[in-house]
Scaffold this motif. Structure first.
Motif, mmCIF file in Angstrom:
data_model
loop_
_atom_site.group_PDB
_atom_site.id
_atom_site.type_symbol
_atom_site.label_atom_id
_atom_site.label_comp_id
_atom_site.label_asym_id
_atom_site.label_seq_id
_atom_site.Cartn_x
_atom_site.Cartn_y
_atom_site.Cartn_z
ATOM 1 N N UNK A 3 0.817 -1.199 0.000
ATOM 2 C CA UNK A 3 0.000 0.000 0.000
ATOM 3 C C UNK A 3 0.859 1.262 0.000
ATOM 4 N N UNK A 4 0.426 2.271 -0.736
ATOM 5 C CA UNK A 4 1.168 3.519 -0.819
ATOM 6 C C UNK A 4 0.814 4.421 0.356
ATOM 7 N N UNK A 5 1.832 4.993 0.996
ATOM 8 C CA UNK A 5 1.600 5.906 2.108
ATOM 9 C C UNK A 5 1.071 7.252 1.636
ATOM 10 N N UNK A 6 1.108 7.500 0.327
ATOM 11 C CA UNK A 6 0.632 8.762 -0.221
ATOM 12 C C UNK A 6 -0.876 8.770 -0.454
ATOM 13 N N UNK A 7 -1.509 7.611 -0.339
ATOM 14 C CA UNK A 7 -2.948 7.525 -0.553
ATOM 15 C C UNK A 7 -3.665 7.783 0.763
ATOM 16 N N UNK A 8 -4.538 8.796 0.793
ATOM 17 C CA UNK A 8 -5.217 9.153 2.041
ATOM 18 C C UNK A 8 -6.489 8.349 2.272
ATOM 19 N N UNK A 9 -7.061 7.793 1.199
ATOM 20 C CA UNK A 9 -8.278 7.003 1.345
ATOM 21 C C UNK A 9 -7.974 5.563 1.707
ATOM 22 N N UNK A 10 -9.018 4.786 1.937
ATOM 23 C CA UNK A 10 -8.833 3.371 2.287
ATOM 24 C C UNK A 10 -10.167 2.646 2.161
ATOM 25 N N UNK A 11 -10.063 1.335 2.100
ATOM 26 C CA UNK A 11 -11.231 0.465 2.078
ATOM 27 C C UNK A 11 -11.218 -0.361 3.361
ATOM 28 N N UNK A 12 -12.363 -0.417 4.035
ATOM 29 C CA UNK A 12 -12.437 -1.103 5.322
ATOM 30 C C UNK A 12 -13.555 -2.136 5.282
ATOM 31 N N UNK A 13 -13.212 -3.402 5.516
ATOM 32 C CA UNK A 13 -14.213 -4.464 5.587
ATOM 33 C C UNK A 13 -14.754 -4.520 7.010
ATOM 34 N N UNK A 14 -16.069 -4.341 7.127
ATOM 35 C CA UNK A 14 -16.711 -4.197 8.432
ATOM 36 C C UNK A 14 -17.717 -5.334 8.656
ATOM 37 N N UNK A 15 -17.469 -6.223 9.608
ATOM 38 C CA UNK A 15 -18.455 -7.280 9.909
ATOM 39 C C UNK A 15 -19.726 -6.680 10.507
ATOM 40 N N UNK A 16 -20.856 -7.289 10.185
ATOM 41 C CA UNK A 16 -22.136 -6.840 10.724
ATOM 42 C C UNK A 16 -22.823 -8.016 11.427
ATOM 43 N N UNK A 17 -23.846 -7.747 12.239
ATOM 44 C CA UNK A 17 -24.496 -8.815 13.004
ATOM 45 C C UNK A 17 -25.010 -9.946 12.119
ATOM 46 N N UNK A 77 -10.603 3.196 -7.226
ATOM 47 C CA UNK A 77 -10.322 4.553 -7.693
ATOM 48 C C UNK A 77 -10.789 5.591 -6.682
ATOM 49 N N UNK A 78 -11.956 5.365 -6.087
ATOM 50 C CA UNK A 78 -12.484 6.310 -5.103
ATOM 51 C C UNK A 78 -11.599 6.351 -3.856
ATOM 52 N N UNK A 79 -11.132 5.184 -3.412
ATOM 53 C CA UNK A 79 -10.249 5.140 -2.248
ATOM 54 C C UNK A 79 -8.927 5.832 -2.547
ATOM 55 N N UNK A 80 -8.405 5.609 -3.726
ATOM 56 C CA UNK A 80 -7.132 6.234 -4.097
ATOM 57 C C UNK A 80 -7.274 7.742 -4.269
ATOM 58 N N UNK A 81 -8.522 8.191 -4.481
ATOM 59 C CA UNK A 81 -8.790 9.632 -4.585
ATOM 60 C C UNK A 81 -9.040 10.267 -3.227
ATOM 61 N N UNK A 82 -9.027 9.451 -2.160
ATOM 62 C CA UNK A 82 -9.136 10.005 -0.813
ATOM 63 C C UNK A 82 -10.351 9.586 -0.014
ATOM 64 N N UNK A 83 -11.248 8.792 -0.591
ATOM 65 C CA UNK A 83 -12.450 8.389 0.136
ATOM 66 C C UNK A 83 -12.168 7.232 1.102
ATOM 67 N N UNK A 84 -12.911 7.236 2.203
ATOM 68 C CA UNK A 84 -12.940 6.082 3.095
ATOM 69 C C UNK A 84 -14.208 5.316 2.778
ATOM 70 N N UNK A 85 -14.046 4.061 2.360
ATOM 71 C CA UNK A 85 -15.173 3.250 1.913
ATOM 72 C C UNK A 85 -15.324 2.043 2.834
ATOM 73 N N UNK A 86 -16.471 1.948 3.485
ATOM 74 C CA UNK A 86 -16.770 0.777 4.320
ATOM 75 C C UNK A 86 -17.454 -0.269 3.462
#
Length: 231
Positions: A3-17, A77-86
């Motif tokens: 992963x690049x340290x220059x990318x401010x966004x990220x993708x997060x896998x979130x478990x749900x009930x 692409x959205x994460x690399x543009x800075x979005x946090x995506x759950x």
């Protein structure tokens, strides 16, 4: 690719009930509240969960079995543009018999930062509740609709000496238990139903005993089947 340290966004896998809506971590709620958008298996189903926990109005995008490969590049692409995506599925851990695997692969290949939160899993819940050995187990996902493949999967699990764990439909569980009984009527068997919900049940016994129960009691709800070779 790292992963690049220059990318401010990220993708997060979130478990749900997996059933009880209270079974969600504080960290999961924090991520869902702070996400720029939420990718979910069924937007209507997930909308109910978000509304229950007071998280209205988040942009939702569908991510399911049939569109994951096509949608992954857009999310990357959205994460690399800075979005946090759950990323959430209808229940439990994304990627376990649910969408998520292809997206994680795309993150790794593109060097896009991602995280995986711990949380609910029907597999582990059923394993512990069954009372079967937990030191070594194998998860086979959903059993095939084809009886021959089900027989092969069940035989392999019993021959392994490990606890075998499968998801099964209530419409096929009797047929599957018949196959299991033909293989070994003494096989240790557990059918875990509606985990964490109001009508949660565990039916334990030999394959023949559990089959007899469900032949006279029509099964309903979501089912986890666990098998282990007899002592």
């Amino acid at each position: 690719m790292e992963p690049s340290s220059e990318i401010s966004g990220r993708i997060i896998l979130v478990p749900t009930p997996i059933g009880n809506l209270s079974d969600i971590t504080l960290r999961a709620l924090e991520i869902l509240r702070g996400a720029d958008r939420i990718a979910c298996e069924d937007t209507r189903h997930s909308g109910q969960l978000l509304a229950h926990h007071g998280i209205p109005g988040k942009p939702l995008v569908s991510l399911h079995e049939h569109n994951e490969a096509r949608r992954a590049p857009d999310l990357i692409a959205a994460a690399r543009a800075g979005e946090t995506i759950a990323v959430i599925s209808d229940a439990g851990m994304p990627g376990i018999s649910d969408p998520g695997y292809r997206l994680v692969q795309a993150c790794i290949e593109s060097g896009t930062p991602f995280e995986v939160l711990p949380g609910p899993s029907a597999v582990i819940t059923a394993l512990i509740g069954s009372g079967f050995p937990c030191h070594a187990f194998r998860f086979g996902g959903f059993l095939s609709v084809k009886s021959g493949k089900r027989r092969s999967a069940l035989s392999s699990a019993l021959d392994s000496g490990e606890t075998g764990i499968f998801f099964e439909s209530p419409h096929r569980i009797v047929s599957t238990l018949e196959i299991l009984t033909e293989i070994n009527p003494a096989a240790k068997t557990c059918v875990a139903r509606e985990l964490t919900k109001k009508f949660e049940t565990y039916h334990r016994g030999t394959a023949a005993e559990v089959l007899a129960h469900f032949q006279s009691h029509a099964p309903k709800g979501e089912i986890v089947l666990l098998v282990h070779a007899p002592e």
